[in-house]
Design a protein around this motif. Structure first.
Motif, PDB file in Angstrom:
ATOM      1  N   HIS A 181       0.687  -1.155   0.102  1.00 36.99           N
ATOM      2  CA  HIS A 181      -0.028   0.024   0.105  1.00 36.99           C
ATOM      3  C   HIS A 181       0.760   1.335  -0.112  1.00 36.99           C
ATOM      4  O   HIS A 181       0.376   2.418  -0.261  1.00 36.99           O
ATOM      5  N   GLY A 182       2.216   1.202   0.216  1.00 36.81           N
ATOM      6  CA  GLY A 182       2.781   2.182   0.163  1.00 36.81           C
ATOM      7  C   GLY A 182       3.621   2.578  -1.077  1.00 36.81           C
ATOM      8  O   GLY A 182       3.559   1.807  -2.027  1.00 36.81           O
TER       9      GLY A 182
ATOM     10  N   GLY B  40      10.979   0.362  -0.793  1.00 37.05           N
ATOM     11  CA  GLY B  40      10.230  -0.837  -0.596  1.00 37.05           C
ATOM     12  C   GLY B  40      10.796  -2.265  -0.378  1.00 37.05           C
ATOM     13  O   GLY B  40      11.844  -2.335  -0.425  1.00 37.05           O
ATOM     14  N   THR B  41       9.863  -3.292  -0.295  1.00 35.08           N
ATOM     15  CA  THR B  41      10.179  -4.700  -0.386  1.00 35.08           C
ATOM     16  C   THR B  41       9.587  -5.354  -1.348  1.00 35.08           C
ATOM     17  O   THR B  41       8.513  -4.869  -1.983  1.00 35.08           O
TER      18      THR B  41
END
Length: 74
Positions: free
Chosen positions: A50-51, A73-74
């Motif tokens: 969601h980021g 992010g991942t």
């Protein structure tokens, strides 16, 4: 024309091993790097859902002929 190698890892764009690999490949390949902005080791299957993910051109980490991108992010 040299073949093109895309290099990535999970240790982050500043990883010493990533830099050594790039240096070893440069005589034989055109090299691009896409690596996490920060270490992601042991993160398994985590995903940024969601980021926002930021992709930052990072030319200062590698020699001038290497295109390098740090990815949040991942």
């Amino acid at each position: 024309m040299k073949p093109h190698a895309l290099i990535t890892n999970d240790d982050g764009i500043q990883s010493a091993f990533l830099h050594r690999l790039v240096d070893a490949l440069l005589p034989h390949f055109r090299v691009s790097v896409a690596a996490p902005a920060f270490e992601q080791s042991w993160s398994g299957r985590s995903m940024t859902r969601h980021g926002e993910i930021e992709v930052i051109r990072s030319p200062s980490y590698f020699p001038a002929q290497v295109e390098a991108w740090a990815i949040s992010g991942t």
